[in-house]
Design a protein around this motif. Structure first.
Motif, PDB file in Angstrom:
ATOM      1  N   PRO A   4       0.833  -1.210   0.000  1.00 40.80           N
ATOM      2  CA  PRO A   4       0.000   0.000   0.000  1.00 40.80           C
ATOM      3  C   PRO A   4       0.867   1.259   0.000  1.00 40.80           C
ATOM      4  O   PRO A   4       1.718   1.435   0.858  1.00 40.80           O
ATOM      5  CB  PRO A   4      -0.797  -0.115   1.298  1.00 40.80           C
ATOM      6  N   LYS A   5       0.673   2.092  -0.989  1.00 43.06           N
ATOM      7  CA  LYS A   5       1.520   3.253  -1.178  1.00 43.06           C
ATOM      8  C   LYS A   5       0.884   4.546  -0.677  1.00 43.06           C
ATOM      9  O   LYS A   5       1.503   5.601  -0.698  1.00 43.06           O
ATOM     10  CB  LYS A   5       1.878   3.378  -2.649  1.00 43.06           C
ATOM     11  N   LYS A   6      -0.344   4.469  -0.259  1.00 39.47           N
ATOM     12  CA  LYS A   6      -1.019   5.661   0.244  1.00 39.47           C
ATOM     13  C   LYS A   6      -1.064   5.596   1.756  1.00 39.47           C
ATOM     14  O   LYS A   6      -1.262   4.524   2.300  1.00 39.47           O
ATOM     15  CB  LYS A   6      -2.422   5.743  -0.323  1.00 39.47           C
ATOM     16  N   PRO A   7      -0.849   6.647   2.452  1.00 35.71           N
ATOM     17  CA  PRO A   7      -0.601   8.011   1.989  1.00 35.71           C
ATOM     18  C   PRO A   7       0.882   8.331   1.805  1.00 35.71           C
ATOM     19  O   PRO A   7       1.240   9.439   1.448  1.00 35.71           O
ATOM     20  CB  PRO A   7      -1.174   8.863   3.109  1.00 35.71           C
ATOM     21  N   TRP A   8       1.759   7.346   2.014  1.00 40.89           N
ATOM     22  CA  TRP A   8       3.193   7.604   2.025  1.00 40.89           C
ATOM     23  C   TRP A   8       3.668   8.327   0.762  1.00 40.89           C
ATOM     24  O   TRP A   8       4.294   9.379   0.843  1.00 40.89           O
ATOM     25  CB  TRP A   8       3.950   6.288   2.219  1.00 40.89           C
ATOM     26  N   LEU A   9       3.396   7.788  -0.400  1.00 44.13           N
ATOM     27  CA  LEU A   9       3.865   8.422  -1.630  1.00 44.13           C
ATOM     28  C   LEU A   9       3.127   9.718  -1.942  1.00 44.13           C
ATOM     29  O   LEU A   9       3.678  10.611  -2.586  1.00 44.13           O
ATOM     30  CB  LEU A   9       3.784   7.455  -2.813  1.00 44.13           C
ATOM     31  N   ASP A  10       1.904   9.856  -1.463  1.00 43.78           N
ATOM     32  CA  ASP A  10       1.168  11.113  -1.661  1.00 43.78           C
ATOM     33  C   ASP A  10       1.872  12.272  -0.961  1.00 43.78           C
ATOM     34  O   ASP A  10       1.748  13.423  -1.383  1.00 43.78           O
ATOM     35  CB  ASP A  10      -0.259  10.995  -1.117  1.00 43.78           C
ATOM     36  N   VAL A  25      18.039   6.296  -2.764  1.00 46.11           N
ATOM     37  CA  VAL A  25      17.118   5.575  -1.891  1.00 46.11           C
ATOM     38  C   VAL A  25      17.973   4.744  -0.940  1.00 46.11           C
ATOM     39  O   VAL A  25      18.831   3.965  -1.376  1.00 46.11           O
ATOM     40  CB  VAL A  25      16.174   4.657  -2.702  1.00 46.11           C
ATOM     41  N   PHE A  26      17.779   4.929   0.355  1.00 43.95           N
ATOM     42  CA  PHE A  26      18.525   4.201   1.375  1.00 43.95           C
ATOM     43  C   PHE A  26      17.598   3.181   2.027  1.00 43.95           C
ATOM     44  O   PHE A  26      16.569   3.552   2.587  1.00 43.95           O
ATOM     45  CB  PHE A  26      19.063   5.167   2.436  1.00 43.95           C
ATOM     46  N   CYS A  27      17.966   1.914   1.937  1.00 44.88           N
ATOM     47  CA  CYS A  27      17.194   0.835   2.556  1.00 44.88           C
ATOM     48  C   CYS A  27      18.070   0.196   3.630  1.00 44.88           C
ATOM     49  O   CYS A  27      19.146  -0.320   3.319  1.00 44.88           O
ATOM     50  CB  CYS A  27      16.801  -0.213   1.524  1.00 44.88           C
ATOM     51  N   THR A  28      17.626   0.248   4.867  1.00 43.62           N
ATOM     52  CA  THR A  28      18.410  -0.340   5.946  1.00 43.62           C
ATOM     53  C   THR A  28      18.258  -1.851   5.991  1.00 43.62           C
ATOM     54  O   THR A  28      19.144  -2.556   6.448  1.00 43.62           O
ATOM     55  CB  THR A  28      18.011   0.249   7.305  1.00 43.62           C
ATOM     56  N   HIS A  29      17.109  -2.335   5.494  1.00 48.43           N
ATOM     57  CA  HIS A  29      16.885  -3.768   5.393  1.00 48.43           C
ATOM     58  C   HIS A  29      15.751  -3.989   4.391  1.00 48.43           C
ATOM     59  O   HIS A  29      15.078  -3.059   3.986  1.00 48.43           O
ATOM     60  CB  HIS A  29      16.589  -4.397   6.753  1.00 48.43           C
ATOM     61  N   LEU A  30      15.578  -5.228   3.976  1.00 53.42           N
ATOM     62  CA  LEU A  30      14.683  -5.515   2.859  1.00 53.42           C
ATOM     63  C   LEU A  30      13.331  -6.104   3.261  1.00 53.42           C
ATOM     64  O   LEU A  30      12.764  -6.896   2.523  1.00 53.42           O
ATOM     65  CB  LEU A  30      15.387  -6.457   1.865  1.00 53.42           C
ATOM     66  N   HIS A  31      12.782  -5.683   4.387  1.00 55.41           N
ATOM     67  CA  HIS A  31      11.420  -6.096   4.735  1.00 55.41           C
ATOM     68  C   HIS A  31      10.432  -5.359   3.845  1.00 55.41           C
ATOM     69  O   HIS A  31      10.621  -4.186   3.526  1.00 55.41           O
ATOM     70  CB  HIS A  31      11.107  -5.779   6.202  1.00 55.41           C
ATOM     71  N   ILE A  32       9.358  -6.004   3.466  1.00 50.81           N
ATOM     72  CA  ILE A  32       8.380  -5.427   2.543  1.00 50.81           C
ATOM     73  C   ILE A  32       7.804  -4.111   3.054  1.00 50.81           C
ATOM     74  O   ILE A  32       7.536  -3.197   2.272  1.00 50.81           O
ATOM     75  CB  ILE A  32       7.263  -6.438   2.201  1.00 50.81           C
ATOM     76  N   ASP A  33       7.648  -3.972   4.363  1.00 49.13           N
ATOM     77  CA  ASP A  33       7.088  -2.725   4.894  1.00 49.13           C
ATOM     78  C   ASP A  33       8.077  -1.568   4.821  1.00 49.13           C
ATOM     79  O   ASP A  33       7.722  -0.436   5.120  1.00 49.13           O
ATOM     80  CB  ASP A  33       6.562  -2.917   6.315  1.00 49.13           C
ATOM     81  N   HIS A  34       9.286  -1.831   4.384  1.00 48.61           N
ATOM     82  CA  HIS A  34      10.278  -0.777   4.220  1.00 48.61           C
ATOM     83  C   HIS A  34      10.694  -0.582   2.768  1.00 48.61           C
ATOM     84  O   HIS A  34      11.386   0.378   2.451  1.00 48.61           O
ATOM     85  CB  HIS A  34      11.524  -1.075   5.061  1.00 48.61           C
ATOM     86  N   THR A  35      10.312  -1.502   1.908  1.00 44.51           N
ATOM     87  CA  THR A  35      10.761  -1.435   0.513  1.00 44.51           C
ATOM     88  C   THR A  35       9.622  -1.509  -0.502  1.00 44.51           C
ATOM     89  O   THR A  35       9.862  -1.362  -1.694  1.00 44.51           O
ATOM     90  CB  THR A  35      11.737  -2.578   0.205  1.00 44.51           C
ATOM     91  N   GLY A  36       8.411  -1.727  -0.051  1.00 43.86           N
ATOM     92  CA  GLY A  36       7.281  -1.959  -0.962  1.00 43.86           C
ATOM     93  C   GLY A  36       6.975  -0.817  -1.904  1.00 43.86           C
ATOM     94  O   GLY A  36       6.341  -1.013  -2.936  1.00 43.86           O
ATOM     95  N   TRP A  37       7.416   0.396  -1.604  1.00 46.77           N
ATOM     96  CA  TRP A  37       7.132   1.533  -2.478  1.00 46.77           C
ATOM     97  C   TRP A  37       8.260   1.776  -3.466  1.00 46.77           C
ATOM     98  O   TRP A  37       8.240   2.738  -4.210  1.00 46.77           O
ATOM     99  CB  TRP A  37       6.881   2.802  -1.668  1.00 46.77           C
ATOM    100  N   ASN A  38       9.260   0.896  -3.503  1.00 49.22           N
ATOM    101  CA  ASN A  38      10.346   1.045  -4.469  1.00 49.22           C
ATOM    102  C   ASN A  38       9.931   0.649  -5.878  1.00 49.22           C
ATOM    103  O   ASN A  38      10.639   0.959  -6.837  1.00 49.22           O
ATOM    104  CB  ASN A  38      11.567   0.233  -4.046  1.00 49.22           C
ATOM    105  N   THR A  39       8.810  -0.045  -6.003  1.00 49.12           N
ATOM    106  CA  THR A  39       8.288  -0.416  -7.321  1.00 49.12           C
ATOM    107  C   THR A  39       6.812  -0.045  -7.418  1.00 49.12           C
ATOM    108  O   THR A  39       6.120   0.059  -6.412  1.00 49.12           O
ATOM    109  CB  THR A  39       8.439  -1.928  -7.585  1.00 49.12           C
ATOM    110  N   MET A  40       6.378   0.132  -8.668  1.00 50.12           N
ATOM    111  CA  MET A  40       4.971   0.443  -8.937  1.00 50.12           C
ATOM    112  C   MET A  40       4.521  -0.366 -10.148  1.00 50.12           C
ATOM    113  O   MET A  40       5.318  -0.616 -11.059  1.00 50.12           O
ATOM    114  CB  MET A  40       4.784   1.924  -9.243  1.00 50.12           C
ATOM    115  N   LEU A  41       3.274  -0.744 -10.150  1.00 53.96           N
ATOM    116  CA  LEU A  41       2.701  -1.439 -11.297  1.00 53.96           C
ATOM    117  C   LEU A  41       2.158  -0.388 -12.260  1.00 53.96           C
ATOM    118  O   LEU A  41       1.208   0.330 -11.932  1.00 53.96           O
ATOM    119  CB  LEU A  41       1.593  -2.387 -10.841  1.00 53.96           C
ATOM    120  N   ARG A  42       2.789  -0.262 -13.418  1.00 52.98           N
ATOM    121  CA  ARG A  42       2.362   0.702 -14.436  1.00 52.98           C
ATOM    122  C   ARG A  42       2.177  -0.022 -15.755  1.00 52.98           C
ATOM    123  O   ARG A  42       3.103  -0.673 -16.244  1.00 52.98           O
ATOM    124  CB  ARG A  42       3.413   1.801 -14.618  1.00 52.98           C
ATOM    125  N   ASN A  43       0.989   0.096 -16.310  1.00 53.54           N
ATOM    126  CA  ASN A  43       0.675  -0.545 -17.592  1.00 53.54           C
ATOM    127  C   ASN A  43       1.005  -2.034 -17.579  1.00 53.54           C
ATOM    128  O   ASN A  43       1.546  -2.575 -18.535  1.00 53.54           O
ATOM    129  CB  ASN A  43       1.415   0.151 -18.740  1.00 53.54           C
TER     130      ASN A  43
END
Length: 65
Positions: A4-10, A25-43
């Motif tokens: 879920p990218k809202k409201p963070w990316l907004d 972009v600095f990622c301290t670790h690769l848990h989904i709740d910390h990295t999930g907004w690094n990608t988006m589904l477009r087209n």
């Protein structure tokens, strides 16, 4: 992975930023709740949210996953 990218990316727009403005972009670790907004589904394709980014993360974390 989608996350879920809202409201963070907004909040970028509210701060006067565009995704194109982000160069690091600095990622301290690769848990989904910390990295999930690094990608988006477009087209129907997964693409980086921040096109001009350089990703920084600890090597041990990358090796672990």
């Amino acid at each position: 992975m989608d996350f879920p990218k809202k409201p963070w990316l907004d909040n970028f727009a509210a701060a006067g930023l565009k995704f194109e403005d982000i160069t690091h972009v600095f990622c301290t670790h690769l848990h989904i709740d910390h990295t999930g907004w690094n990608t988006m589904l477009r087209n129907g394709r997964w693409v980086p949210t921040f096109q001009k980014r350089q990703v920084h993360l600890p090597q041990g974390e990358y090796a672990h996953w």
